[in-house]
Structure formats: structure tokens, C-alpha cells
Design a protein around this motif. Structure first.
Motif, mmCIF file in Angstrom:
data_model
loop_
_atom_site.group_PDB
_atom_site.id
_atom_site.type_symbol
_atom_site.label_atom_id
_atom_site.label_comp_id
_atom_site.label_asym_id
_atom_site.label_seq_id
_atom_site.Cartn_x
_atom_site.Cartn_y
_atom_site.Cartn_z
ATOM 1 N N SER A 189 0.834 -1.215 0.000
ATOM 2 C CA SER A 189 0.000 0.000 0.000
ATOM 3 C C SER A 189 0.859 1.251 0.000
ATOM 4 C CB SER A 189 -0.929 -0.002 1.214
ATOM 5 O OG SER A 189 -1.844 -1.078 1.142
ATOM 6 N N ARG A 190 1.914 1.223 0.775
ATOM 7 C CA ARG A 190 2.801 2.393 0.849
ATOM 8 C C ARG A 190 3.420 2.689 -0.512
ATOM 9 N NH1 ARG A 190 8.663 3.033 2.885
ATOM 10 N NH2 ARG A 190 8.791 5.255 3.395
ATOM 11 N N THR A 191 3.827 1.628 -1.208
ATOM 12 C CA THR A 191 4.436 1.820 -2.526
ATOM 13 C C THR A 191 3.427 2.385 -3.516
ATOM 14 O OG1 THR A 191 5.944 -0.036 -2.105
ATOM 15 C CG2 THR A 191 5.694 0.677 -4.393
ATOM 16 N N ALA A 192 2.226 1.830 -3.525
ATOM 17 C CA ALA A 192 1.193 2.318 -4.444
ATOM 18 C C ALA A 192 0.866 3.780 -4.164
ATOM 19 C CB ALA A 192 -0.064 1.457 -4.323
ATOM 20 N N GLU A 193 0.725 4.140 -2.904
ATOM 21 C CA GLU A 193 0.411 5.524 -2.558
ATOM 22 C C GLU A 193 1.547 6.456 -2.937
ATOM 23 O OE1 GLU A 193 -0.351 5.116 1.575
ATOM 24 O OE2 GLU A 193 -2.289 4.096 1.281
ATOM 25 N N TRP A 194 2.777 6.035 -2.696
ATOM 26 C CA TRP A 194 3.943 6.861 -3.040
ATOM 27 C C TRP A 194 4.017 7.081 -4.549
ATOM 28 C CZ3 TRP A 194 8.328 6.511 -6.005
ATOM 29 C CH2 TRP A 194 9.357 7.419 -5.747
ATOM 30 N N LEU A 195 3.771 6.047 -5.306
ATOM 31 C CA LEU A 195 3.806 6.180 -6.763
ATOM 32 C C LEU A 195 2.756 7.175 -7.254
ATOM 33 C CD1 LEU A 195 4.330 2.441 -7.766
ATOM 34 C CD2 LEU A 195 5.920 4.319 -8.244
ATOM 35 N N GLU A 196 1.576 7.134 -6.683
ATOM 36 C CA GLU A 196 0.534 8.060 -7.103
ATOM 37 C C GLU A 196 0.875 9.495 -6.722
ATOM 38 O OE1 GLU A 196 -1.070 6.755 -9.396
ATOM 39 O OE2 GLU A 196 -3.103 6.325 -8.700
ATOM 40 N N ARG A 197 1.461 9.691 -5.547
ATOM 41 C CA ARG A 197 1.798 11.045 -5.099
ATOM 42 C C ARG A 197 2.947 11.654 -5.888
ATOM 43 N NH1 ARG A 197 1.849 8.850 0.050
ATOM 44 N NH2 ARG A 197 4.101 9.270 0.183
ATOM 45 N N HIS A 198 3.881 10.844 -6.333
ATOM 46 C CA HIS A 198 5.106 11.361 -6.948
ATOM 47 C C HIS A 198 5.174 11.143 -8.460
ATOM 48 C CE1 HIS A 198 6.187 10.939 -2.664
ATOM 49 N NE2 HIS A 198 6.994 11.951 -2.894
ATOM 50 N N ARG A 199 4.061 10.770 -9.069
ATOM 51 C CA ARG A 199 4.056 10.492 -10.500
ATOM 52 C C ARG A 199 4.492 11.722 -11.294
ATOM 53 N NH1 ARG A 199 -0.997 9.015 -10.961
ATOM 54 N NH2 ARG A 199 -1.721 11.064 -11.582
ATOM 55 N N PRO A 200 5.428 11.558 -12.238
ATOM 56 C CA PRO A 200 5.829 12.689 -13.085
ATOM 57 C C PRO A 200 4.634 13.288 -13.820
ATOM 58 C CG PRO A 200 7.373 10.865 -13.326
ATOM 59 C CD PRO A 200 6.215 10.342 -12.514
ATOM 60 N N ALA A 201 4.663 14.594 -13.975
ATOM 61 C CA ALA A 201 3.523 15.283 -14.578
ATOM 62 C C ALA A 201 3.434 15.041 -16.072
ATOM 63 C CB ALA A 201 3.612 16.776 -14.292
ATOM 64 N N ALA A 202 4.551 14.760 -16.712
ATOM 65 C CA ALA A 202 4.554 14.591 -18.169
ATOM 66 C C ALA A 202 5.747 13.739 -18.572
ATOM 67 C CB ALA A 202 4.613 15.952 -18.865
ATOM 68 N N PHE A 203 5.691 13.211 -19.797
ATOM 69 C CA PHE A 203 6.825 12.468 -20.354
ATOM 70 C C PHE A 203 6.766 12.560 -21.868
ATOM 71 C CE2 PHE A 203 3.418 9.415 -20.618
ATOM 72 C CZ PHE A 203 3.696 8.636 -21.731
ATOM 73 N N THR A 204 7.870 12.243 -22.502
ATOM 74 C CA THR A 204 7.939 12.220 -23.960
ATOM 75 C C THR A 204 7.784 10.781 -24.435
ATOM 76 O OG1 THR A 204 9.423 14.126 -23.986
ATOM 77 C CG2 THR A 204 9.336 12.768 -25.981
#
Length: 334
Positions: A189-204
């Protein structure tokens, strides 16, 4: 390049030879037939016809639901990579309009390090160190390929946003397997929540392999160069930095098992020098790779609990899942 154990007598080489004749390939009897052994579920066989060596790649005799479509994707990818700097097997001919889908490629003059290291690689740590950097360089070359070479390939829109929900849903689906106790994975759960909070805003968007680790690389027999990246069935247009994260997630830590390899920071530094992509969130991609791969491997454990896969294999992969999530925690809380 690897394949499951097969009985080559189940392949109709007369039929294959007749098809090869329609492709204008050298004729004559088929000789020197041998399976290419290893771990993938697709069949690969080496043979010679008309003095020319070939590798045949086709689905297993009892194909998975998407086996033929996966090979159609591989054919498209190998065609698109033909004139690039990406080391990949050279496609010779393919049959994609019927089933089973199959294709012929040139054999790769190289070895897979997952099966052991030959000389001089085995005794020279400098070569092993360079192998890690060459693997990174080959990946950076793939990331530079224009995804426009594969129009309509993949779904890059919303690629990063889909990842956590997609794989949490996959994990939840294992609950339908009798005997599976549920995902007892510390840090899930901690990993999933961290990934959602820190997801990059954009990518190429770019071309990505989808399963980039040393087991899918062949190296030259005389040095550290990557001779070919293999097993392209997971290839898509997405965020190529996830491939780099995958390499980091699966990379031996602290030189375990193979002393002399570059460490994770050297791999990141090497890739950074070769790309103009934003590398500021590379730990996020490594954590996502641990999360995704761990859930994929947990699926085999769940099937083993239900008696649909060998128990020892399931137990081993479950431990690998736990190790991957533990590695993710170290990136989250250095």
C-alpha cells in the motif's frame, strides 16, 4: 534467445520449406535442426537450409490466448528497428496473415549471461563492468527511436496514470484463485500511494522494450558489446524511462553473483549522458518497475497456491516479489 523444451519433430519442415520457397529464400533440405532452449513460452528452433542458418520463432503448440498477436507485434517491431542503431535480431521473413504466426531471423552471434559467462568475460571484471554500460547504451539507443516508425502502436496517452490502477487491479484478480491467501506483501500500500503522489507530470513518448533486463540481452562473444536485444513481445510506445527503471529494479545489487558490474548510479549516469529526457524522477521509475514486476511474479505464486503452477516455482517467485518491494522501500526511504 531462449525457448521452452520442444520436440522439433512436431514442426513440419516440408511445409515450412514450401513457404520459404515462396519468399525467394535458398532451397534444399533442412539440416542441423536444434531447439534453442531456455525460459520463454515461444518456440525457437535453429536450422540450416540452402547453406543459410535461420532461427524459427513461433507460438507453442498449445498457444496462449494472445500468442499469435504477440508475434505479430514482434514482427512489426523488428521491421521498424531494421535501419536503426538498436541491436536487434535481423528479421528475414514472416508469415503474419495466418496462424500460427511465425518468422525467420538471422542467428545472433552471442551469448546470454543468464546461462553463464564465457571467457574472456568470466575472468575479466573490466569486461563485465563495460557490459553493464553497454546494456545501458543499447537501451538509450532504443529510447531515441522515433515512435512514428510504428504508427498506432501502443497507447501512450495516460500511460503513467494507468500504471498503479492497472496493476493493483491485476493483483486483486488473483483473489479468484482457490488457495491463494491474498497479497501478503509488506510495503504494498505504501508503494502504491507513493507512486501516485510522486508520478511525473509529463513524459515524452517513445519506444520501450517492456521487459528490459540482462536475461533478454545477448552479448558478443569477444567483448562487452550488446549483440542483440531479444524477446520484443512486450514492446510498446510508452515512457522509455520505465525500461531504465526495469533495468535498475532487476540489477544485481552490490555486485552480488557477478563482481565487477557497474552499480545503479553508474547506470543512471551513463544513460543521462546519452539522453535529453528529464531524469529527475528516475527513482520513481525504478520503484514502479519493482511494483509492476513484483505483481506479475505474484501471479505465478497465486496460481501455484491454486495448484496451477509448480509450488517450488511459486514460492521462489513470491520471495522475489518480496525482495522487489523491499528494494522499492529503499528507494522510497533512502
Amino acid at each position: 534467445m531462449t525457448a521452452t523444451h520442444i520436440d522439433v519433430s512436431t514442426i513440419d519442415f516440408d511445409e515450412l520449406g514450401a513457404w520459404m520457397d515462396t519468399q525467394g529464400l535458398p532451397g534444399g533440405p533442412v539440416t542441423d535442426v536444434a531447439p534453442v532452449l531456455g525460459g520463454t513460452q515461444n518456440v525457437m528452433v535453429r536450422f540450416v537450409r540452402g547453406g543459410t542458418p535461420y532461427i524459427l520463432r513461433r507460438p507453442p503448440l498449445r498457444p496462449r490466448a494472445h500468442s499469435n498477436e504477440a508475434l505479430r507485434r514482434e514482427v512489426r517491431v523488428l521491421e521498424a528497428l531494421r535501419d536503426t542503431g538498436v541491436p536487434a535480431p535481423r528479421l528475414i521473413a514472416a508469415r503474419t496473415d495466418g496462424e500460427p504466426v511465425f518468422y525467420l531471423m538471422e542467428p545472433v552471434d552471442g551469448f546470454n549471461p543468464a546461462t553463464g559467462l564465457p571467457e574472456p568475460h568470466a575472468s575479466d571484471p573490466a569486461i563485465r563492468h563495460r557490459m553493464g554500460l553497454e546494456a545501458t547504451m543499447a537501451l538509450a539507443e532504443l529510447g531515441r527511436v522515433d515512435p512514428g516508425r510504428l504508427p498506432g502502436f501502443g497507447h501512450p496517452e495516460g500511460f503513467l496514470e494507468r500504471q498503479v490502477p492497472r496493476w493493483m487491479g491485476e493483483l486483486a484478480s488473483y483473489g479468484g484463485l482457490d488457495g491463494y491467501p491474498g497479497p501478503e506483501i509488506p510495503g504494498l500500500s505504501r508503494t502504491a500511494e507513493w507512486l501516485e503522489r510522486h508520478r511525473p507530470a509529463a513524459f515524452t513518448p517513445g519506444l520501450m522494450h517492456g521487459d528490459y533486463h540482462v536475461g533478454n540481452l545477448m552479448f558478443a562473444t569477444d567483448g562487452p558489446r550488446v549483440a542483440a536485444i531479444v524477446d520484443w513481445e512486450m514492446c510498446t510506445v510508452g515512457d522509455p524511462l520505465l525500461d531504465l527503471g526495469w533495468l535498475l529494479a532487476t540489477w544485481p545489487s552490490n555486485g552480488e553473483h557477478v563482481p565487477g558490474l557497474p552499480d545503479a548510479q553508474e547506470i543512471v549516469d551513463c544513460y543521462t549522458e546519452l539522453t535529453d529526457r528529464d531524469m529527475s524522477a528516475i527513482e520513481w521509475y525504478a520503484v514502479l518497475a519493482c511494483f509492476k514486476l513484483g505483481i506479475v511474479l505474484e501471479g505465478t505464486y497465486a496460481r501455484a497456491c491454486a495448484g496451477k503452477a509448480p509450488k517450488d516455482t511459486g514460492d521462489l517467485l513470491h520471495q522475489t516479489t518480496l525482495d522487489l518491494f523491499a528494494r522499492a522501500q529503499r528507494w522510497i526511504s533512502p
